[in-house]
Design an enzyme around this catalytic site. Structure first.
Site, short mmCIF file in Angstrom:
data_model
loop_
_atom_site.label_atom_id
_atom_site.label_comp_id
_atom_site.label_asym_id
_atom_site.label_seq_id
_atom_site.Cartn_x
_atom_site.Cartn_y
_atom_site.Cartn_z
CD GLU A 1 48.05 27.93 13.61
OE1 GLU A 1 48.57 27.01 14.43
OE2 GLU A 1 48.06 28.26 12.45
CE LYS B 1 54.90 19.20 8.61
NZ LYS B 1 54.70 20.15 9.88
CB THR C 1 48.06 25.22 17.38
OG1 THR C 1 47.38 26.14 18.11
CG2 THR C 1 46.94 24.15 17.59
C1 5RP Z 1 47.65 24.29 13.23
C2 5RP Z 1 49.08 24.53 12.12
C3 5RP Z 1 50.33 23.86 12.62
O1 5RP Z 1 51.37 24.61 12.77
C4 5RP Z 1 50.42 22.89 11.45
O2 5RP Z 1 49.42 22.32 11.09
C5 5RP Z 1 51.87 22.21 11.60
O3 5RP Z 1 51.47 21.21 12.78
P1 5RP Z 1 52.30 20.01 13.28
O4 5RP Z 1 53.53 20.87 13.98
O5 5RP Z 1 51.51 19.11 13.99
O6 5RP Z 1 53.15 19.26 11.87
O7 5RP Z 1 49.13 25.64 11.37
O8 5RP Z 1 46.94 25.07 12.57
#
Ligand code: 5RP
Length: 223
Positions: free
Chosen positions: A106, A124, A30
């Protein structure tokens, strides 16, 4: 010209599609990076068996593209690969997840998969997890006792206002942690009654990470 954040996500999403085994039974995470992955998957026209989704949001996007979505309870064998983003990932493949409040599902779908393929941009990557406030899904009646336990562990929990998960629970975002030993934190947090799931993914860490950079997509393998 430098690639935008969205373009970096699109690049890593396309690269992830190339990593999929033929006719895969796919776990889908997600977030905005996964949104790009779902779009890239549909655009590539790659044949997959079906997908198991970690959220209502991703399920809807998959279905909008005509991709079959199965319930995890209808699947007999492990999923071939789980593709998801992360809020932070360290040098060993451990992650903080849950910025999109989907961490519990997840973790369940990742656990039901043979391997976790993590897709991120280079922002990240961290040395030590914890700068991103750690999301924790909590049963509402336990917010106070769970918060006290987290304070005793050195964190500052804050309720994420106006957010309920797909499972109908609250999210606490825990600030001020330095998670140098993710496995130990994973187990300590699992022992607190009232926590449904937490965003430390150490026992469900990435097997491989694709990192989108201005110079291209880099592949780091942890197995
Ligand atoms: C959702 C998550 C997502 O993987 C995480 O927040 C990264 O999101 P994005 O791809 O929008 O940066 O853990 O619960």
């Amino acid at each position: 010209m430098a690639l935008s954040s969205h373009e970096l996500k699109q690049a890593v999403a396309k690269a992830a599609v190339q990593e999929l085994p033929p006719n895969a039974l796919l776990g889908v995470g997600t977030g905005s990076t996964v949104d790009c992955f779902i779009d890239a998957l549909a655009e590539a026209g790659l044949s997959i068996q079906a997908a198991v989704s970690s959220s209502v949001r991703s399920e809807q996007r998959l279905r909008d593209h005509g991709i079959e979505v199965l319930s995890l309870n209808d699947v007999e064998q492990p999923l071939d690969v789980y593709v998801d983003g992360a809020d932070e990932i360290d040098g060993t493949g451990c992650m903080i997840k849950g910025g999109g409040a989907a961490l519990t599902r997840e973790k369940i779908v990742a656990s039901a998969s043979k391997a976790f393929l993590c897709i991120v941009d280079e922002s990240k990557q961290v040395k030590t997890l914890g700068r991103f406030p750690l999301p924790i899904e909590v049963i509402e009646m336990a917010i106070r006792p769970v918060s006290r336990a987290l304070l005793a562990m050195g964190g500052q929990p804050k309720v994420r206002e106006g957010v309920l998960t797909d499972n109908g629970h609250c999210i606490l975002d825990v600030h001020g942690l330095s998670i140098a030993d993710p496995l130990e934190w994973d187990d300590r947090l699992n022992a607190i009654p009232g926590i449904v799931a937490h965003g430390v993914f150490a026992r469900q860490k990435a097997a491989k990470v694709l990192v989108s950079t201005q110079q291209g997509v880099q592949v780091v393998s942890f197995i």
